[in-house]
Design an enzyme around this catalytic site. Structure first.
Site: not given
Ligand code: NAD
Length: 424
Positions: A114
């Site tokens: 990461k």
């Molecule tokens: P992103 O940046 O696209 O979206 C994050 C979202 O969470 C945004 O809408 C933001 O406004 C919201 N957010 C942030 N803080 C918040 C809070 N306190 N309350 C409510 N909403 C809040 O990120 P993402 O890629 O969608 O990742 C989200 C999660 O999924 C993370 O934990 C990430 O590690 C995990 N993840 C992502 C992927 C991927 O392919 N992008 C893969 C596996 C896991």
């Protein structure tokens, strides 16, 4: 909790503490040899970089970033890059460790990594963000590469970020190296279906978990916390399958409608705005209200530490699908378990992203591209097989689904480590 090799323990408030606690529980179930457990508790290598960026006003600002490789016994490391003001080394360590387990749960030949930069990207102009990304990519070039460690998007990073990293790495090499990152735009070697893959995997997992109770997506109500890549895709795909999305939220707050939000209106809003801020198609609710709202399925898809000893008692959902990494603390796990809530743990639930990243990497190495249908059906097969394997593991050891997923993953990594042997 066992101290680490340097004699320290991570702070109890950190994600690494949570990751280690989960690990200890699974290692005890497996009766893992203590030497092997100690090997797997530690990240293999950690890089901290402090680097300057020339801002638009010509001032020079320093930034701190990290890249951590947790384990490489099953293959090169894989893991996202996060831009967030709360990034710290213990968070990156935890996320790298979860990546190792995640790749093992879906049985793809990767270890976990990461990266992250301490920054609020919303405070930077596009040009500053591009310069920050290129400099960070240059600083971590010494430990990334298509054979060694392949970054991908995470919170606040996206296909454009990956395009800049790919280009930076390629400029240093003197030729294009598309397989150095995944989650790239399609036009430069990205995979069809990658952008939606994590959310699609969440949808497959929810569909499979509902079957445990004889239910289908068209019969349930869903609340989604976090409306970024993972949360929004999962919500749209579940709605397409007939689920009623009753609440969604992002950093601007929550939006609810007990009769079901009009997801076409949400999509149209998001197409014109970066966030849900100002969306008037639902009643405004707080973040806490969203987690405790009346629904069948709750999908936390934002950040770590959302379901805690404080918030978990209010959860009304009977199924929690962890789109985010580490959204549930060990205390909350026990509370939810006592309430009989089915948890689809993060290392299984959000593994669709790394699975299609693996497809993208394979396609990039071969310069041979698959159709979207091939990608989605291979993803579906891997996710449903992994779901079944975790359920079988829960049955075999008579444990909860998180411990089941962790024991499945840890035993696969331990087996690979044993076969390879400890060098020299
Ligand atoms: P992103 O940046 O696209 O979206 C994050 C979202 O969470 C945004 O809408 C933001 O406004 C919201 N957010 C942030 N803080 C918040 C809070 N306190 N309350 C409510 N909403 C809040 O990120 P993402 O890629 O969608 O990742 C989200 C999660 O999924 C993370 O934990 C990430 O590690 C995990 N993840 C992502 C992927 C991927 O392919 N992008 C893969 C596996 C896991």
């Amino acid at each position: 909790m066992k101290p680490l090799a340097d004699g320290t323990l991570p702070p109890e408030s950190s994600a690494y503490w949570v990751a280690l606690q989960q690990f200890e529980e699974a290692a005890a179930v497996l009766k893992l040899d203590e030497g092997m457990a100690d090997f797997l508790r530690h990240p293999k290598r950690e890089l901290t970089v402090n680097f300057p960026v020339t801002m638009d006003n010509r001032s020079v600002k320093m930034f701190t970033g990290y890249r951590v490789h947790h384990n490489t016994v099953r293959g090169p490391t894989k893991g996202g890059i996060r831009y967030h003001p709360n990034v710290d080394l213990n968070e990156v360590r935890a996320l790298a460790m979860w990546m190792t387990w995640k790749c093992a749960v879906v049985n793809i030949p990767y270890g976990g990594a990461k990266g992250g930069v301490i920054v609020d990207p919303n405070q930077l102009s596009e040009d500053e963000l591009r310069k920050l990304t290129r400099r960070y990519a240059t600083e971590i070039t010494i430990i990334i590469g298509p054979e060694g460690d392949i970054p991908a998007p995470d919170v606040n990073t996206n296909p454009q970020t990956m395009a800049w990293i790919m280009d930076t790495f390629s400029m240093h090499k003197g030729y294009s190296v598309p397989a150095v990152v995944t989650g790239k735009p399609i036009q430069i070697g990205g995979s069809l279906g990658r952008f939606e893959a994590t959310g699609r995997g969440v949808m497959f997992c929810v569909r499979e978990a509902l079957k445990l109770k004889g239910k289908r997506l068209e019969e349930v109500t869903v609340a989604v916390q976090g409306f970024g890549n993972v949360g929004s895709t999962a919500a749209y795909l579940m709605a397409e399958q007939g689920a009623k999305i009753v609440a969604i939220s992002d950093i601007s707050g929550g939006y609810a409608n007990a009769k079901g939000l009009d997801m076409a209106a949400v999509k149209a809003w998001m197409a014109g705005h970066k966030t849900l801020e100002g969306f008037s198609g639902g009643e405004r609710i707080s973040q806490a209200d969203l987690l405790g709202c009346h629904c069948d399925v709750l999908a936390p898809c934002a950040l770590e530490n959302q379901l805690t000893a404080q918030t978990a008692p209010h959860v009304q959902a009977w199924l929690v699908a962890e789109g985010a990494n580490g959204p549930t603390t060990p205390e909350a796990d026990k509370i939810l378990e006592d309430k009989g809530v089915i948890i689809v743990p993060d290392i299984l639930c959000n593994a669709g992203g790394v699975t299609v990243s693996y497809f993208e990497w394979v396609q990039g190495l071969q310069s041979f591209f698959w159709t979207e249908q091939e990608i989605n059906s291979r993803l579906e097969r891997i996710m449903t097989e992994a779901f079944g394997a975790v359920m079988a593991q829960a049955e075999k050891y008579q444990v909860g689904r998180r411990v089941a997923a962790q024991t499945l993953a840890i035993s696969r990594v331990a087996e690979a480590a044993t076969l390879r042997g400890i060098y020299p």
